[in-house]
Design an enzyme around this catalytic site. Structure first.
Site, short mmCIF file in Angstrom:
data_model
loop_
_atom_site.label_atom_id
_atom_site.label_comp_id
_atom_site.label_asym_id
_atom_site.label_seq_id
_atom_site.Cartn_x
_atom_site.Cartn_y
_atom_site.Cartn_z
N HIS A 108 6.71 3.59 -18.95
CA HIS A 108 7.12 2.60 -19.95
C HIS A 108 5.92 1.98 -20.66
O HIS A 108 6.08 1.41 -21.75
CB HIS A 108 7.98 1.51 -19.31
CG HIS A 108 7.23 0.50 -18.51
ND1 HIS A 108 7.09 0.58 -17.14
CD2 HIS A 108 6.59 -0.64 -18.89
CE1 HIS A 108 6.40 -0.46 -16.72
NE2 HIS A 108 6.08 -1.21 -17.75
N ASP A 141 9.90 6.75 -14.43
CA ASP A 141 8.92 5.81 -14.98
C ASP A 141 7.50 6.19 -14.57
O ASP A 141 6.72 5.35 -14.10
CB ASP A 141 9.23 4.37 -14.57
CG ASP A 141 8.45 3.34 -15.39
OD1 ASP A 141 8.18 3.63 -16.57
OD2 ASP A 141 8.12 2.27 -14.85
N SER A 220 2.13 -3.04 -13.29
CA SER A 220 2.92 -1.81 -13.16
C SER A 220 2.05 -0.61 -13.50
O SER A 220 1.23 -0.65 -14.41
CB SER A 220 4.13 -1.86 -14.10
OG SER A 220 5.07 -2.79 -13.64
#
Length: 357
Positions: A108, A141, A220
């Site tokens: 993402h 992801d 992340s």
């Protein structure tokens, strides 16, 4: 008395004490109250003790990088809990996975950016390199970037472990480089081995490692490591339908094959459709197209905003994860039948997938 005789005598005395202790414990001496048990000292473990969190951080932090992507197609994403896409620039973490210059990160962070010129990786000491995308799995992801390591200091990749032996309750650490200034360290445990996590908008992520780690949202893409400092997952977060944030990691075993493909071929084809969609939960059990990129494969096939995608490539599309899975497991150039509902009428289109790398 010789040394050998003393050694045997000591062993005999120790053995006698252990036997006597056992007899006393069993009450064989007739003394019902005395309970003396002498046990041998445990054998020292041959394996080295687990590293301290500081030792793991000091050893591995230099391989954790900052990933920055300038978007050409800003879009809403349930993994982007900071909603950075609205600014046109995304920032997060990643880590060096091998000496070829392959960097693992969260998909993402680079979704919507140019896969050949819009992504920058920053190493320790402020050294920056432009990165290209050589592999991606939107449904998990995860993305693989490649950079030129010449002139990069401390370019030692992180050791990759296995996620097959991960158990609920195991201690774990997350290292991030969220803002490109300093690296962060979070500690926690494996809270669950989840078969399915559902994000806002209906996105479903399967077979993940759920943690209780307070991962910084911009962290992340960083590594989730075990007590020995081996990577067992790639950190991410998502917003659940009730608005709470869930920390999880994609198991490293699930992306090892993609990394090996990148190492062997130097490139992993990335299929591209060119639309955004949301899950429809009410009147139509499908996903509804919210936007189509001009000139994209979807646009050329005739897909329009508001279309409900019923089937793609012969597979029923009832969730966004179905759509992501079909695209991520297909190849650029492949032709797929798209069955849609438009204004109550069924239509069949044919799309030729493009490449985003």
């Amino acid at each position: 008395m010789s040394a050998g005789t003393r050694s045997h005598l000591a062993a005999a005395i120790a053995g006698g004490l252990i036997v006597a202790g056992g007899l006393l414990a069993l009450g064989a001496t007739g003394s019902p109250t005395l309970q003396t048990i002498i046990q041998e000292a445990p054998v020292a473990s041959a394996r080295a003790s687990a590293l301290t969190p500081h030792a793991i951080y000091a050893r591995e932090a230099p391989a954790v990088v900052h990933v920055s992507a300038r978007l050409i197609e800003p879009r809403e994403n349930p993994f982007d809990v900071l909603h950075q896409a609205a600014t046109g620039v995304l920032g997060g973490s990643g880590f060096l996975a091998d000496r070829r210059g392959d960097v693992m990160t969260a998909y993402h962070l680079i979704d919507g950016a140019s896969h050949s010129s819009g992504i920058t990786v920053s190493f320790e000491g402020g050294v920056q390199r432009q990165a290209s995308v050589i592999g991606a799995d939107p449904g998990r992801d995860v993305a693989v970037l490649r950079v030129d390591l010449r002139g990069v200091p401390n370019a030692d990749p992180l050791p990759l472990g296995t996620s097959t032996s991960v158990r609920t309750g195991d201690p774990t650490l997350a290292i991030g480089n969220p803002y490109g200034l300093d690296r962060t360290l979070s500690s926690g445990i494996i809270s669950a081995l989840a078969h399915e996590l559902i994000a806002a908008g209906g996105v479903t992520v399967n077979n993940v490692i759920q943690t209780d780690l307070p991962v910084d949202p911009a962290g992340s893409g960083g590594p989730l490591v075990d007590a020995a400092g081996r990577v067992i997952g790639i950190d991410s977060q998502l917003t659940s339908p009730d608005g709470t944030t869930v920390s999880f990691a994609t198991p490293v075993d699930a992306v090892t094959r993609m990394l090996h493909g990148a190492q062997r071929l130097g490139h992993v084809p990335v299929a591209y459709l060119g639309l955004s969609a949301v899950a429809a939960r009410l009147l139509h059990p499908a996903v509804t197209v919210t936007g189509v990129t001009p000139g994209s494969p979807a646009a050329l096939a005739g897909v329009r905003r508001g279309d409900a995608i019923d089937r793609l490539g012969g597979e029923t599309i009832s969730r966004l994860s179905d759509l992501n899975r079909m695209i991520s497991t297909s190849s650029p150039g492949q032709h797929l039948r798209v069955e849609i509902t438009r204004r109550g009428r069924l239509r069949t289109l044919t799309v030729r997938l493009g490449s985003r790398s």
